[in-house]
Design a protein around this motif. Structure first.
Motif, PDB file in Angstrom:
ATOM      1  N   GLY A 384       0.760  -1.264   0.009  1.00 55.18           N
ATOM      2  CA  GLY A 384      -0.137  -0.114   0.099  1.00 55.18           C
ATOM      3  C   GLY A 384       0.808   1.307  -0.070  1.00 55.18           C
ATOM      4  O   GLY A 384       1.938   1.270   0.509  1.00 55.18           O
ATOM      5  N   ARG A 385       0.278   2.297  -0.451  1.00 55.95           N
ATOM      6  CA  ARG A 385       0.873   3.538  -0.539  1.00 55.95           C
ATOM      7  C   ARG A 385       1.471   4.136   0.587  1.00 55.95           C
ATOM      8  O   ARG A 385       2.463   4.526   0.962  1.00 55.95           O
ATOM      9  N   GLU A 386       0.362   4.102   1.633  1.00 56.43           N
ATOM     10  CA  GLU A 386       0.944   4.650   3.082  1.00 56.43           C
ATOM     11  C   GLU A 386       2.145   3.981   3.649  1.00 56.43           C
ATOM     12  O   GLU A 386       2.986   4.787   4.108  1.00 56.43           O
ATOM     13  N   GLU A 387       2.042   2.565   3.642  1.00 58.26           N
ATOM     14  CA  GLU A 387       3.062   1.863   4.064  1.00 58.26           C
ATOM     15  C   GLU A 387       4.460   2.179   3.341  1.00 58.26           C
ATOM     16  O   GLU A 387       5.661   2.497   3.615  1.00 58.26           O
ATOM     17  N   ALA A 388       4.279   2.074   1.989  1.00 55.45           N
ATOM     18  CA  ALA A 388       5.554   2.283   1.271  1.00 55.45           C
ATOM     19  C   ALA A 388       6.160   3.490   1.463  1.00 55.45           C
ATOM     20  O   ALA A 388       7.357   3.767   1.378  1.00 55.45           O
ATOM     21  N   VAL A 389       5.272   4.441   1.284  1.00 56.87           N
ATOM     22  CA  VAL A 389       5.819   5.921   1.590  1.00 56.87           C
ATOM     23  C   VAL A 389       6.277   6.199   2.760  1.00 56.87           C
ATOM     24  O   VAL A 389       7.672   6.882   2.990  1.00 56.87           O
ATOM     25  N   SER A 390       5.551   5.874   3.712  1.00 53.08           N
ATOM     26  CA  SER A 390       5.864   6.265   4.984  1.00 53.08           C
ATOM     27  C   SER A 390       7.210   5.532   5.722  1.00 53.08           C
ATOM     28  O   SER A 390       8.070   6.091   6.581  1.00 53.08           O
ATOM     29  N   THR A 391       7.494   4.277   5.249  1.00 52.38           N
ATOM     30  CA  THR A 391       8.644   3.698   5.512  1.00 52.38           C
ATOM     31  C   THR A 391       9.828   3.945   4.754  1.00 52.38           C
ATOM     32  O   THR A 391      10.951   3.412   5.136  1.00 52.38           O
ATOM     33  N   ARG A 392       9.560   4.626   3.657  1.00 53.04           N
ATOM     34  CA  ARG A 392      10.757   4.595   2.748  1.00 53.04           C
ATOM     35  C   ARG A 392      12.114   5.490   3.311  1.00 53.04           C
ATOM     36  O   ARG A 392      11.931   6.357   3.930  1.00 53.04           O
ATOM     37  N   PRO A 393      13.147   4.528   3.232  1.00 52.15           N
ATOM     38  CA  PRO A 393      14.392   5.254   3.773  1.00 52.15           C
ATOM     39  C   PRO A 393      14.737   6.391   3.020  1.00 52.15           C
ATOM     40  O   PRO A 393      14.605   6.459   1.675  1.00 52.15           O
ATOM     41  N   GLN A 394      15.818   7.139   3.351  1.00 53.15           N
ATOM     42  CA  GLN A 394      16.272   8.323   2.846  1.00 53.15           C
ATOM     43  C   GLN A 394      17.733   8.169   2.553  1.00 53.15           C
ATOM     44  O   GLN A 394      18.572   7.592   3.474  1.00 53.15           O
ATOM     45  N   PRO A 395      18.260   8.679   1.610  1.00 54.49           N
ATOM     46  CA  PRO A 395      19.696   8.511   1.275  1.00 54.49           C
ATOM     47  C   PRO A 395      20.440   9.728   2.236  1.00 54.49           C
ATOM     48  O   PRO A 395      20.130  10.757   2.307  1.00 54.49           O
ATOM     49  N   ARG A 396      21.764   9.255   2.617  1.00 53.43           N
ATOM     50  CA  ARG A 396      22.525  10.379   3.465  1.00 53.43           C
ATOM     51  C   ARG A 396      24.148   9.972   3.106  1.00 53.43           C
ATOM     52  O   ARG A 396      24.288   8.709   3.345  1.00 53.43           O
ATOM     53  N   VAL A 397      24.574  10.985   2.741  1.00 52.45           N
ATOM     54  CA  VAL A 397      26.274  10.819   2.719  1.00 52.45           C
ATOM     55  C   VAL A 397      26.864  10.815   3.857  1.00 52.45           C
ATOM     56  O   VAL A 397      26.682  11.633   4.965  1.00 52.45           O
ATOM     57  N   ARG A 398      27.697   9.856   4.108  1.00 51.48           N
ATOM     58  CA  ARG A 398      28.871   9.881   5.097  1.00 51.48           C
ATOM     59  C   ARG A 398      30.168  10.657   4.609  1.00 51.48           C
ATOM     60  O   ARG A 398      30.915  10.229   3.858  1.00 51.48           O
ATOM     61  N   ASP A 399      29.980  12.006   4.889  1.00 51.85           N
ATOM     62  CA  ASP A 399      30.945  12.996   4.847  1.00 51.85           C
ATOM     63  C   ASP A 399      32.365  12.517   4.893  1.00 51.85           C
ATOM     64  O   ASP A 399      33.065  12.542   4.027  1.00 51.85           O
ATOM     65  N   GLU A 400      32.558  11.698   6.047  1.00 56.05           N
ATOM     66  CA  GLU A 400      33.945  11.262   6.189  1.00 56.05           C
ATOM     67  C   GLU A 400      34.500  10.165   5.183  1.00 56.05           C
ATOM     68  O   GLU A 400      35.796  10.122   4.742  1.00 56.05           O
ATOM     69  N   ASP A 401      33.621   9.435   4.427  1.00 52.30           N
ATOM     70  CA  ASP A 401      34.049   8.382   3.545  1.00 52.30           C
ATOM     71  C   ASP A 401      33.810   9.178   2.073  1.00 52.30           C
ATOM     72  O   ASP A 401      34.191   8.459   1.195  1.00 52.30           O
ATOM     73  N   CYS A 402      33.005  10.292   1.971  1.00 55.02           N
ATOM     74  CA  CYS A 402      32.708  10.596   0.660  1.00 55.02           C
ATOM     75  C   CYS A 402      33.960  10.893  -0.141  1.00 55.02           C
ATOM     76  O   CYS A 402      34.897  11.965   0.327  1.00 55.02           O
ATOM     77  N   VAL A 403      34.562  10.481  -1.322  1.00 54.63           N
ATOM     78  CA  VAL A 403      35.649  10.824  -1.860  1.00 54.63           C
ATOM     79  C   VAL A 403      35.669  12.080  -2.849  1.00 54.63           C
ATOM     80  O   VAL A 403      36.242  12.487  -3.611  1.00 54.63           O
ATOM     81  N   GLY A 404      34.321  12.574  -2.967  1.00 56.43           N
ATOM     82  CA  GLY A 404      33.719  13.653  -3.925  1.00 56.43           C
ATOM     83  C   GLY A 404      33.677  13.374  -5.380  1.00 56.43           C
ATOM     84  O   GLY A 404      34.187  13.933  -6.237  1.00 56.43           O
ATOM     85  N   CYS A 405      33.414  11.973  -5.639  1.00 61.81           N
ATOM     86  CA  CYS A 405      33.468  11.638  -6.968  1.00 61.81           C
ATOM     87  C   CYS A 405      32.608  12.308  -7.859  1.00 61.81           C
ATOM     88  O   CYS A 405      32.612  12.475  -9.022  1.00 61.81           O
ATOM     89  N   ARG A 406      31.387  12.518  -7.342  1.00 60.91           N
ATOM     90  CA  ARG A 406      30.288  13.385  -8.077  1.00 60.91           C
ATOM     91  C   ARG A 406      29.349  12.707  -8.777  1.00 60.91           C
ATOM     92  O   ARG A 406      28.562  13.132  -9.910  1.00 60.91           O
ATOM     93  N   LEU A 407      29.444  11.300  -8.740  1.00 61.80           N
ATOM     94  CA  LEU A 407      28.761  10.297  -9.413  1.00 61.80           C
ATOM     95  C   LEU A 407      27.138  10.619  -8.838  1.00 61.80           C
ATOM     96  O   LEU A 407      26.201  10.452  -9.754  1.00 61.80           O
ATOM     97  N   CYS A 408      26.983  10.726  -7.772  1.00 54.62           N
ATOM     98  CA  CYS A 408      25.546  10.991  -7.189  1.00 54.62           C
ATOM     99  C   CYS A 408      24.829  11.992  -7.659  1.00 54.62           C
ATOM    100  O   CYS A 408      23.630  12.125  -8.151  1.00 54.62           O
ATOM    101  N   TYR A 409      25.726  13.324  -7.650  1.00 59.28           N
ATOM    102  CA  TYR A 409      25.328  14.551  -8.442  1.00 59.28           C
ATOM    103  C   TYR A 409      24.766  14.193  -9.472  1.00 59.28           C
ATOM    104  O   TYR A 409      23.930  14.840  -9.873  1.00 59.28           O
ATOM    105  N   ASN A 410      25.431  13.619 -10.521  1.00 61.04           N
ATOM    106  CA  ASN A 410      25.186  13.406 -11.731  1.00 61.04           C
ATOM    107  C   ASN A 410      23.834  12.560 -12.115  1.00 61.04           C
ATOM    108  O   ASN A 410      23.269  12.569 -13.016  1.00 61.04           O
ATOM    109  N   VAL A 411      23.714  11.646 -11.177  1.00 58.50           N
ATOM    110  CA  VAL A 411      22.605  10.511 -11.389  1.00 58.50           C
ATOM    111  C   VAL A 411      21.323  11.405 -10.831  1.00 58.50           C
ATOM    112  O   VAL A 411      20.154  10.723 -11.239  1.00 58.50           O
ATOM    113  N   CYS A 412      21.236  11.996  -9.909  1.00 56.78           N
ATOM    114  CA  CYS A 412      20.136  12.603  -9.194  1.00 56.78           C
ATOM    115  C   CYS A 412      19.195  13.343 -10.357  1.00 56.78           C
ATOM    116  O   CYS A 412      19.559  14.061 -10.947  1.00 56.78           O
ATOM    117  N   PRO A 413      17.996  12.878 -10.337  1.00 62.95           N
ATOM    118  CA  PRO A 413      17.104  13.416 -11.141  1.00 62.95           C
ATOM    119  C   PRO A 413      16.384  14.568 -10.912  1.00 62.95           C
ATOM    120  O   PRO A 413      15.851  15.234 -11.665  1.00 62.95           O
TER     121      PRO A 413
END
Lengths: 461, 427
Positions: A384-413
């Motif tokens: 169901g919509r409610e459950e799928a939307v309300s439990t959907r996780p959110q992406p979050r960058v771990r700063d300390e491990d991010c190499v700054g490759c910029r791939l995520c920036y490029n794929v984000c719609p």
């Protein structure tokens, strides 16, 4: 209001936008119509020896619902009689004295042939001649086009033949189908070229038909390589333009460059100008949408120049060339990390899978409480919509491990959702070139590199 | 122009399907897949459409949901996959249902059987009821090689998909084509057989290693008002509209008692037949309506009127024909209570009731434990008797009954039955 007029090796043009030598400039009627729409100039479709064309001529590369990210063609130079072309060039120039009318030419590689065509073109009143050294198909098999452009010695020799006869500016158009674009450019300048233009089309086979197993475009069941052009070649063109702009002998010659290769919008145009182009040639975008696109090319460029305080195109020209750098001179201590704006994020989680599968595994999925969760772990009994939307996780960058490759920036719609932000690395600026000089051991000894990294707090997971 | 009683949406053209499929972002661990009760890998099937891999697309759908053609049409996608689409917040969600139909149409229109029967296990399973739950379970079991017989009390298989889903959403042919596909997996479908009337519990036990009950619900309950014999049953009315449309006639005024999705379907049929005023009566308010919001919006757009806080009292007749319905107003405290003296008459020539269905009687008849009248099952859909499993509307003691939930039940039960049969062999 910004002034878009240019003086290109003595050729005056009310704006930098010229139709490239191609099907859009095939006839006088077309060029008339283009000038009515506002084009500053036109490089006539190449004239030269008799040819016969084939059909189908154009293939295209589409991406999803976006049509024609690139086009390729096996069309030859003008198949209209030389006399008609010369007459129409003359008529157009008389009708449009303020526009740049340039005749592109390609003839047999003899001094007599080149000198004849140069005089014929000059008789029309055209403002300049573009030597077509670039055409990668058909004509090259007859010893013309890229067969010339790929051999610097021929470039120089033929340019000198044309120059020996020409009173009007001679522009040499370069082929990209070569390892180092600087060499033919230098050769053309040695031959006396007044200006350069680039890029011609790129060798390509655009696709195959999976039903018939034929090449596309299929000419009676056969096909072959054709010239590739359009938005997809823009990065190749920009790189070659920058290569000329940063070469001391080419840039030092002071000869202007006409840039082309995938220019579709005023933004593309501005990029070519920033890397040193004086005039800009357009083909594919006009073939896709018609001559009307020139209105926005001019309008957008002017508005951008006004917003940036550039009064003339000379203020823009080459403005970014000093930023073109070899890798060895880049700052190894500069640190950028990705930031995902949770307010804009739609949780498609494309950044997560791109980072996790193919980059550096530094994006986590977190639940509402901020706790890290694994993907695909929801309860299959739920729906169901409610459950799928309300439990959907959110992406979050771990700063300390991010190499700054910029791939995520490029794929984000989502526009503006992921930003690359500068974070202090805590290290002093240093380039590879400096390290080669000061710490030569690290360039060929992993143990030495390990010691260097430890000493400078560089942790690569 | 009179709107017709034919499938509401045309199939997507190749061009429409490409444009729509190309809009899909191909989310990772996609919310649409989570929201789908059968958890079809939706981005995967959508991404196969632009590359002309329609067979792969159909396989992806059918691997999770054997009745993908029905679900593509009847699912309340706003509440499920499309409701969860990440593009929904600021743009239009992907038309998942219609893309699914596009892929399903490809295999059905071209006579492609995506799956084959599994190697025979020699185990026999009876499925009671050829609705979505039963066909899903039967098909999944046949794929695993079990010998399955479906017993259906009606003439045609498909259950509500065949008889109870308004043609606007699903034509009869679609449901029958799906049943035929299940039959080609080796499933025997025997119609006109009712349990326990024609087939007793003992017969089932003697002839089969396991039983899956997917009997749906019972008849529409009585209102208990004078003149009730003049009121048409909503499910019969829908069934007529699919099987024998010319028999249904428009009337100047039609009343629909109830405000669920079936009531809405009845109102839609009445309106599209050309009836004048079609009015839905509900004893509560629009806030308590069980119809999906998009269905409510749809039927309002059809021009249907509503009388909320209204309770039928008796049918008024004139020379043996319906003339109207006497009603009384209610108030919610919080249950609807009639307001004395508020009686009024709504003139009508036809009255249809769609006020839900009675609990299934088969459970009790077979001696199974029940919960609030529904057949009681565990997480694997096993009933109080180890060899009998159940799914679909007959177990839906909680939550909204829907086709896709029934399909998922059939799938879950098939896996559980397969496991239990394997355990039996091992033991």
């Amino acid at each position: 209001m910004a002034d878009l007029r240019i003086n290109f090796a003595g050729i005056q043009s009310p704006n930098p936008f010229w139709l490239a030598s191609a099907p859009p400039s095939n006839t006088g009627a077309q060029v008339h119509r283009a000038f009515e729409a506002g084009w500053g100039g036109a490089v006539w479709k190449t004239i030269g020896p008799p040819v016969l064309n084939v059909s189908n001529r154009y293939g295209a590369w589409h991406s999803g619902s976006n049509r024609m990210l690139a086009i390729n063609n096996v069309e030859l130079i003008s198949d209209r009689p030389l006399a008609i072309n010369l007459r129409e060039i003359r008529d157009v120039k008389r009708a449009w004295p303020d526009r740049a009318v340039i005749a592109s030419a390609m003839v047999e590689s003899t001094p007599a042939a080149w000198q004849t065509i140069v005089r014929q073109i000059e008789d029309t009143g055209a403002d300049g001649i573009e030597l077509n050294y670039g055409c990668p198909h058909g004509m090259s098999e007859r010893g013309m086009g890229s067969a010339v452009g790929q051999v610097p010695e021929y470039c120089e020799q033929i340019t000198s033949w044309a120059k020996a006869a020409a009173k009007i500016p001679v522009i040499v158009k370069l082929t990209p189908n070569i390892t180092n674009i600087v060499l033919p450019a230098q050769a053309a300048l040695r031959g006396g070229a007044d200006a350069l233009s680039l890029i011609n089309t790129v060798n390509s086979i655009i696709s195959l038909d999976l039903d018939t197993l034929e090449l596309i475009p299929s000419i009676g069941g056969k096909g072959g390589h054709g010239g590739y052009a359009g938005p997809a070649v823009k990065p190749i063109a920009l790189n070659m333009l920058a290569a000329l702009g940063t070469d001391p002998s080419v840039s030092g010659s002071g000869k202007p460059i006409s840039g082309m290769g995938g220019i579709s919008t005023w933004q593309d145009a501005a990029e070519f100008l920033l890397l040193g182009a004086t005039s800009l040639q357009v083909c594919t975008a006009a073939m896709h949408y018609g001559f009307r696109i020139v209105e926005d090319l001019c309008d957008g460029l002017k508005n951008w120049m006004d917003s940036k305080g550039f009064a003339t195109l000379a203020d823009v020209r080459g403005k970014s060339l000093h930023r073109v750098s070899d890798f060895q001179n880049l700052d190894l201590s500069y640190r950028a990390v990705a930031r995902i704006d949770p307010a804009l994020c739609i949780k498609c989680n494309l950044c997560y899978v791109a980072c996790n599968d193919t980059a550096h595994q530094c994006i986590d999925l977190v639940d509402k409480t901020g706790a890290r969760v694994q993907p695909c772990t929801w309860d299959p009994a739920g729906n169901g919509r409610e459950e799928a939307v309300s439990t959907r996780p959110q992406p979050r960058v771990r700063d300390e491990d991010c190499v700054g490759c910029r791939l995520c920036y490029n794929v984000c719609p989502v526009e503006g959702c992921i930003r690359m932000v500068e974070e202090p690395s805590g290290r002093e600026s240093v380039t590879w070139q400096t390290l080669v000089n000061t710490e030569p051991a690290i360039t060929n000894d992993w143990e030495a590199m390990k010691r260097y990294r430890e000493a400078h707090g560089i942790d690569i997971h | 122009m009179l709107k017709t009683l034919t499938e509401q949406f045309p199939p997507l053209s190749r061009h429409e399907a490409l444009v729509e499929a190309n809009r899909c972002l191909y989310c990772y661990d996609a919310p649409c897949t989570h929201a789908c009760p059968t958890h079809i890998d939706i981005p995967r099937f959508i991404k196969k459409i632009p590359t002309a891999n329609l067979l792969g697309s159909a396989q992806t759908i059918l691997a999770s949901n054997l009745l993908g053609a029905t679900c593509a049409r009847v699912c309340p996608v706003q509440e499920l996959c499309e409701g969860a689409c990440v593009l929904g917040a600021e743009h239009k969600p992907i038309a998942i249902g219609r893309l699914q139909r596009y892929a399903m149409d490809h295999v059905y229109n071209n006579g492609i059987d995506v799956f084959q029967p599994g190697p025979p296990t020699g185990k026999r399973v009876a499925v009671i009821g050829a609705g979505p739950a039963g066909l899903s379970c039967a098909g999944e079991l046949a794929r695993l090689g079990h010998d399955v017989t479906v017993f259906e009390k009606r003439e045609l298989p498909g259950g509500l998909s065949t008889y109870g889903i308004i043609v606007l959403r699903e034509p009869v042919d679609v449901a029958l084509a799906e049943a035929a596909m299940i039959a080609r997996l080796g499933v025997k479908i025997e119609s006109g057989v009712e349990v326990p009337r024609d087939l007793s519990a003992e017969d089932l036990r003697a002839r089969f290693d396991a039983v899956f009950l997917s009997v749906g619900l019972g008849a529409t309950p009585a209102l208990g008002i004078p003149g009730e014999e003049f009121i048409l049953d909503g499910l019969d009315y829908i069934s007529q509209s699919k099987m024998n449309l010319p028999e249904l006639k428009p009337h100047p005024a039609v009343l629909i008692i109830g405000a669920g999705n079936t009531a809405i379907d009845c109102a839609t049929i009445a309106k599209r037949l050309g009836s004048g005023r079609v009015t839905m009566l509900y004893r509560r308010t629009e806030n308590e309506m069980t119809a999906y919001p998009h269905e409510y919006a749809f039927v309002k757009n059809e021009g249907v009127d509503f009388e909320f806080l209204t309770l039928p009292v008796r049918v008024l007749t004139d020379n043996g024909a319906v003339a109207g319905l006497e009603c009384v107003r209610t108030r919610l405290i919080p249950h609807p209570e009639p307001i004395p003296g508020s009686n009024f008459v709504l003139p009508a020539q036809q009255i249809i009731k769609a006020i839900g269905q009675q609990k299934p009687s088969v459970g009790a008849a077979l001696g199974l434990a029940t919960e609030r009248g529904f057949i009681q099952v565990d997480a694997n859909l096993r009933t109080s008797q180890p060899a009998i499993f159940a799914g679909g509307d007959c177990i839906r003691a909680r939550g909204a009954a829907s086709t896709v939930m029934a399909v998922q039940d059939g799938k879950i039960a098939a896996r559980a039955i397969d496991k239990s049969l394997a355990e039996k062999v091992a033991a």
